[in-house]
Design an enzyme around this catalytic site. Structure first.
Site, short mmCIF file in Angstrom:
data_model
loop_
_atom_site.label_atom_id
_atom_site.label_comp_id
_atom_site.label_asym_id
_atom_site.label_seq_id
_atom_site.Cartn_x
_atom_site.Cartn_y
_atom_site.Cartn_z
N ASP A 1 0.84 -1.12 0.00
CA ASP A 1 0.07 -0.07 0.11
C ASP A 1 0.98 1.20 -0.05
O ASP A 1 0.46 2.25 0.52
CB ASP A 1 -0.91 -0.05 1.30
CG ASP A 1 -1.95 -1.22 1.16
OD1 ASP A 1 -2.27 -1.59 0.10
OD2 ASP A 1 -2.30 -1.82 2.14
N ARG A 2 2.10 1.22 -0.65
CA ARG A 2 3.04 2.36 -0.88
C ARG A 2 3.47 2.75 0.75
O ARG A 2 3.99 4.09 0.68
CB ARG A 2 2.24 3.60 -1.57
CG ARG A 2 1.85 3.24 -2.87
CD ARG A 2 3.26 2.69 -3.73
NE ARG A 2 3.11 2.57 -5.16
CZ ARG A 2 3.06 1.31 -5.70
NH1 ARG A 2 2.97 0.37 -4.90
NH2 ARG A 2 2.89 1.24 -7.08
N MET A 3 3.51 1.96 1.66
CA MET A 3 4.10 2.33 2.72
C MET A 3 5.48 1.93 2.82
O MET A 3 5.72 0.86 3.41
CB MET A 3 3.19 1.55 3.82
CG MET A 3 1.77 2.32 3.96
SD MET A 3 1.77 4.02 4.82
CE MET A 3 2.10 3.95 6.30
#
Length: 219
Positions: A194-196
């Protein structure tokens, strides 16, 4: 024919997050660990990096080159000193490189000053290159300059190939040699779900004793 939409190209990263406790105290020690992992899994050309410099006109410019060595002081690469990148690094001896190891959801960024390697190290590395690469260095004396065509390049190569018989030592051209990038900042990026993403930046302390501060950056 339908063209691919770059905006729709996505990849989901899976795997364990990168923790501060897992990092080495020195960025080149951490780079060594990651580089060995990239090599061990068979990543194609893990020593390929994008080198960015600044032209005398102020225009930034990037290109892919191959790292040919590293140690605690930084990384080494070789080129024609009179090439476009060679002239840019002489005029403004600062650079940034990125190792794009996306198949293993990692990349490493290093930024800092560059310095020429000494003649002994240049000679030693040049002598280790295959014969064809050494001939090519002579044939590409005017690297980055316009040429009439491929035939001109092949004629230059054949001409120099005839100068030194197989088995003879081929001297290093005085316009050819290496640079060392001495990093002042090193960032380790690891892709997360999740683009974390996990990002850690090493900053060299200004006191000059090769100590580093490590901080986490927002993705």
């Amino acid at each position: 024919m339908e063209h691919p939409n770059p905006a729709g190209l996505r990849r989901t990263y899976h795997g364990h997050p990168l923790r501060r406790s897992a990092l080495a105290a020195h960025p080149m020690s951490q780079f060594h660990l990651w580089f060995e992992e990239a090599y061990d899994i068979g990543l194609p050309e893990p020593n390929a990096m994008v080198l960015a410099s600044v032209e005398p006109s102020g225009l930034p410019r990037g290109r892919t080159v191959l790292m040919k060595g590293y140690d605690g002081t930084g990384i080494r690469f070789f080129t024609n000193y009179t090439s476009r990148k060679g002239r840019a690094l002489e005029a403004d001896p600062r650079a940034c490189v990125v190792f794009p190891w996306h198949p293993i959801r990692r990349q490493v960024l290093m930024a800092g000053r560059v310095e020429r390697l000494d003649e002994e190290e240049n000679d030693r590395y040049f002598a280790s290159r295959p014969r064809g690469s050494r001939i090519g260095a002579w044939a590409s004396e005017r690297q980055s300059a316009p040429v009439a065509g491929r035939a001109e390049l092949e004629e230059l190569y054949e001409g120099f190939d005839g100068v030194w018989e197989p088995g003879r030592e081929i001297p290093r051209p005085d316009y050819w040699g290496g640079f060392r990038l001495v990093p002042e900042e090193v960032e380790f990026w690891q892709g997360g779900a999740d683009r974390m993403h996990d990002r850690f930046r090493y900053l060299r302390d200004p006191d000059g004793d090769d100590s580093w501060t490590i901080e986490r950056l927002a993705p």
